[in-house]
Design an enzyme around this catalytic site. Structure first.
Site, PDB file in Angstrom:
ATOM      1  CG  ASP A  67      -0.481  -0.165   2.614  1.00  0.00           C
ATOM      2  OD1 ASP A  67       0.889  -0.432   2.434  1.00  0.00           O
ATOM      3  OD2 ASP A  67      -0.969  -1.358   3.772  1.00  0.00           O
ATOM      4  CG  ASN A 136      -7.967  -1.144  12.043  1.00  0.00           C
ATOM      5  OD1 ASN A 136      -7.961  -2.114  11.658  1.00  0.00           O
ATOM      6  ND2 ASN A 136      -8.579  -0.044  11.753  1.00  0.00           N
ATOM      7  CG  HIS A 138      -5.682  -1.863   9.092  1.00  0.00           C
ATOM      8  ND1 HIS A 138      -5.682  -0.684   9.899  1.00  0.00           N
ATOM      9  CD2 HIS A 138      -4.438  -2.325   9.219  1.00  0.00           C
ATOM     10  CE1 HIS A 138      -4.504  -0.564   9.527  1.00  0.00           C
ATOM     11  NE2 HIS A 138      -3.317  -1.138   9.261  1.00  0.00           N
ATOM     12  CD  GLU A 143      -8.195   0.977   8.314  1.00  0.00           C
ATOM     13  OE1 GLU A 143      -8.836  -0.003   8.723  1.00  0.00           O
ATOM     14  OE2 GLU A 143      -7.441   2.090   7.613  1.00  0.00           O
TER      15      GLU A 143
HETATM   16  C1  F6R Z   1       1.867  -1.439   6.295  1.00  0.00           C
HETATM   17  C2  F6R Z   1      -0.030  -1.795   6.537  1.00  0.00           C
HETATM   18  C3  F6R Z   1      -0.102  -1.712   7.604  1.00  0.00           C
HETATM   19  C4  F6R Z   1       0.450  -2.423   8.845  1.00  0.00           C
HETATM   20  C5  F6R Z   1      -0.371  -1.733  10.371  1.00  0.00           C
HETATM   21  C6  F6R Z   1       0.561  -2.711  11.280  1.00  0.00           C
HETATM   22  O1  F6R Z   1       2.088  -1.462   4.818  1.00  0.00           O
HETATM   23  O2  F6R Z   1      -1.092  -2.192   5.868  1.00  0.00           O
HETATM   24  O3  F6R Z   1      -1.292  -2.534   7.301  1.00  0.00           O
HETATM   25  O4  F6R Z   1       1.128  -3.368   9.079  1.00  0.00           O
HETATM   26  O5  F6R Z   1      -1.063  -0.899  10.112  1.00  0.00           O
HETATM   27  O6  F6R Z   1       0.862  -1.399  11.293  1.00  0.00           O
HETATM   28  P1  F6R Z   1       2.299  -1.061  12.502  1.00  0.00           P
HETATM   29  O7  F6R Z   1       3.082  -1.978  12.189  1.00  0.00           O
HETATM   30  O8  F6R Z   1       2.992  -0.005  12.258  1.00  0.00           O
HETATM   31  O9  F6R Z   1       1.811  -1.744  13.807  1.00  0.00           O
END
Ligand code: F6R
Length: 240
Positions: A67, A136, A138, A143
């Protein structure tokens, strides 16, 4: 689904790196799916060490990131392109022309998303996909919602994700509210999926992963239907 519980963050990072190392040593031209965020940084450090000290060769590797914020300039230090260069690509012998991140500068986001999926297909699909997990549930920026998307698409970030990501920005108002993300289908098509989860704030969602149900309210639960899914978590995420 295979679950690996590690003592701490570094052990989790090493276990993740070892799985990617094996993939790369067995197939030099592997197609890797990569993630950003805090969680994979330790794993990337282990891969860099393996490259520098043990000759792990990335010269034939291709990568696709999950992403990117939208819109965002590729040179913005909050962009995921910038993150990948800083945290991994600048320190290994990967050809940057073979590293793909959805283009946050694209004027036509829908076309960019369509072409991103076409490019993944053209390369024969992703061999191994790395994921972090939002508190959450995702994955990528898919989401929680009634309806999830299969393909790469433009999406709105939830307030929870904006709040979580605000730690990287001077002001919460600077956090982008949209992103381009691989869809659930794009992720599920990867031959192997590895999800890293660390810290007490991921405990609730890790618990949902360990239960048997699947719901679009917690998008990561869909991974339970993947034939080769590995969840690697540290004790804090596992035990709370
Ligand atoms: C990042 C992504 C997000 C993160 C998620 C967890 O490319 O797609 O889904 O993996 O938000 O983020 P952290 O590792 O910062 O807790």
């Amino acid at each position: 689904m295979k679950v690996i519980v590690c003592d701490n963050y570094d052990e989790m990072s090493l276990q993740g790196a070892k799985i990617f190392e094996k993939q790369i040593r067995e197939k030099a031209n592997s197609i890797l799916g990569l993630a950003t965020g805090s969680t994979p940084i330790g794993m990337y450090q282990h891969l860099i060490k393996m490259h520098k000290e043990e000759g792990l060769d990335f010269s034939k590797i291709t990568s696709f990131n999950l992403d990117e914020y939208y819109p965002i300039s590729q040179t913005n230090d909050q962009s995921y392109r910038y993150f990948m260069n800083e945290q991994l690509f600048n320190h290994i012998n990967i050809d940057k022309n073979n590293t793909f991140v959805p283009n946050g500068e694209a004027t036509d986001a829908d076309l960019e998303c369509k072409q991103y999926d076409e490019k993944i297909a053209q390369y024969g699909g992703i061999d191994i996909q790395l994921l972090g997990i939002g508190r959450n549930g995702h994955i990528g920026f898919n989401e929680p919602d009634k309806k999830l998307f299969a393909s790469t698409h433009k999406t709105d970030l939830t307030q929870d994700t904006i709040d979580a990501n605000s730690r990287f920005f001077d002001d919460i108002k600077d956090v982008p509210t949209k992103a381009l993300t691989m869809g659930i289908g794009s992720i599920m098509k990867a031959k192997t999926v590895v999800l890293l989860a660390s810290g007490k704030n991921k405990h609730e969602v890790v618990n949902a992963m360990l239960d048997d149900f699947i719901t679009t309210d917690i998008p990561s639960t869909l991974l339970k239907a993947h034939p080769d899914f590995i969840l690697i978590c540290d004790k804090d995420a596992y035990e709370g």
